[in-house]
Motif scaffolding. Sequence first.
Motif, PDB file in Angstrom:
ATOM      1  N   ASP A  80      24.225  11.315  -2.425  1.00  0.00           N
ATOM      2  CA  ASP A  80      23.375  10.831  -1.333  1.00  0.00           C
ATOM      3  C   ASP A  80      22.476   9.725  -1.876  1.00  0.00           C
ATOM      4  N   SER A  86      20.492   7.698   0.026  1.00  0.00           N
ATOM      5  CA  SER A  86      19.557   7.254   1.072  1.00  0.00           C
ATOM      6  C   SER A  86      18.218   6.816   0.507  1.00  0.00           C
ATOM      7  N   ASN A  88      27.358   8.414  -0.202  1.00  0.00           N
ATOM      8  CA  ASN A  88      26.992   8.841   1.147  1.00  0.00           C
ATOM      9  C   ASN A  88      25.626   8.301   1.536  1.00  0.00           C
ATOM     10  N   ASN A  89      25.522   7.885   2.787  1.00  0.00           N
ATOM     11  CA  ASN A  89      24.242   7.466   3.385  1.00  0.00           C
ATOM     12  C   ASN A  89      23.709   6.137   2.855  1.00  0.00           C
ATOM     13  N   ARG A 146      22.624   2.273   3.399  1.00  0.00           N
ATOM     14  CA  ARG A 146      21.957   1.698   4.577  1.00  0.00           C
ATOM     15  C   ARG A 146      22.462   0.312   4.970  1.00  0.00           C
ATOM     16  N   TYR A 196      25.084   5.467   6.376  1.00  0.00           N
ATOM     17  CA  TYR A 196      24.158   6.310   7.141  1.00  0.00           C
ATOM     18  C   TYR A 196      24.455   6.121   8.626  1.00  0.00           C
ATOM     19  N   SER A 197      24.580   7.231   9.352  1.00  0.00           N
ATOM     20  CA  SER A 197      24.860   7.157  10.783  1.00  0.00           C
ATOM     21  C   SER A 197      24.387   8.438  11.455  1.00  0.00           C
ATOM     22  N   LYS A 252      25.709  13.131  11.765  1.00  0.00           N
ATOM     23  CA  LYS A 252      24.834  14.259  11.442  1.00  0.00           C
ATOM     24  C   LYS A 252      25.291  15.538  12.139  1.00  0.00           C
TER      25      LYS A 252
END
Length: 421
Positions: free
Chosen positions: A113, A115, A139-140, A142, A167-168, A172
């Motif tokens: 991740d 993010s 993952n995630n 931007r 990221y979306s 989720k």
Amino acid sequence: MKLVGVTAPTTGSGKTTVTLALLHGLGRALPVKIGPDYIDPMLHTEISGIRAVNMDRWLQGRAYRKAICRQGEVADYAVLEGVMGLYDSGSPINASTDFYFRALGVKYLLVVDVSRVAESAYYISRGFMGKRCLGVIINNYRSQKHLEMVERPFREHSIRIWGEIPYSESLKIPERHLGLYTPSEISRLHEIAREASRYIDFSFTDLLEDSRCTGVESRPAGGGRKVYVAMDEAFSFYYASSLDFLSTLGTVAYFSPLRNEAPDDASMVYIGGGYPELHYAELSRADRTRRCLRDLSEAGVPIMAECGGLMYLEDHAWDGKTKYGLVGIFGGEVTFSNRLTLAYTELLCTRDNFLFRKGERVRGHEFHYSSVSDAGEKVFRNLIGKGIDGSDGLVKGNTIASYSHIDLSRYGRRLARAIGH
């Protein structure tokens, strides 16, 4: 059957989303969830079409390997979703994802991740990339610029990147107090799996190896007995291994307390965990089910209840505003707690009952926000875990209810004895 693992440096990194994407993209894939989890396997099953199994050596003992071996004929792949971070265990013994991957020779994908990081993602991740790591799934991220910053050190150190998931909000999976929502509550689950799979390069499958396990003897089907299992939106937390074992004792049938259904000619009733606290009003109105369960208990029919099932068999629940009448086999009160109880458990049986004998030890786990106040006699003392009040296992006749969940297949001989099998 080829095995692939999914793990991450920390919990909340996106393991479940990636696992769903792999199950969608691989076709005939057996979902395997490491650790004592109910909801993730339900999501896995919905996407795969093959019933997910749990793997947990604390709960299952040495039989944990059989989770995969029994399913070898129905799948080309097994996708093993890890628990928490790769080396986390939360157990008195080593029950980390790393342990299982080593024991079974599983090659794995590391979900990272990003993010809140950029180049640092590599330096955070490199301690999790052992010899069996196939590479990473980012993952995630931007933006494209962010992704380039993240990927640069991975590429410089020759770490293969098998997926890049932006990221979306649409990817989720909604959550509540006990974890993710269940499949029946997520209308877009298949769409989430399909969309996430678009960002993954599935050629990693060329690097996978076949399972080391050998065949496992099939279990004979049960006879004419009927074993009833509560199953609806309020009660749905069950291990596949437990339900498989019950089928060797008799015909497994399902009933819905929410829909006021009553077991007919039952040899045993099993009420697992779930979300009864979200359905107190409906459960309190289901008079036919409540009356039937009381009658079966008084008649000596074995009834097992775990966590949500324990709550349901108490006299009433109080949500701070309203008192809801429940089954009433036991005389206690259920309230909601803001404090999470989450732990593996070990119980010492202090008094003979229809299922266990004094001095026996039982391993399980507990996961709840509720609290039960019941002065009734308990037949277990918690050596590990909290239970109801440091003890667990309310018993009335052949009805036993506890906060601890157990894997029924581990204690099969006792169950078979209890229903005269």
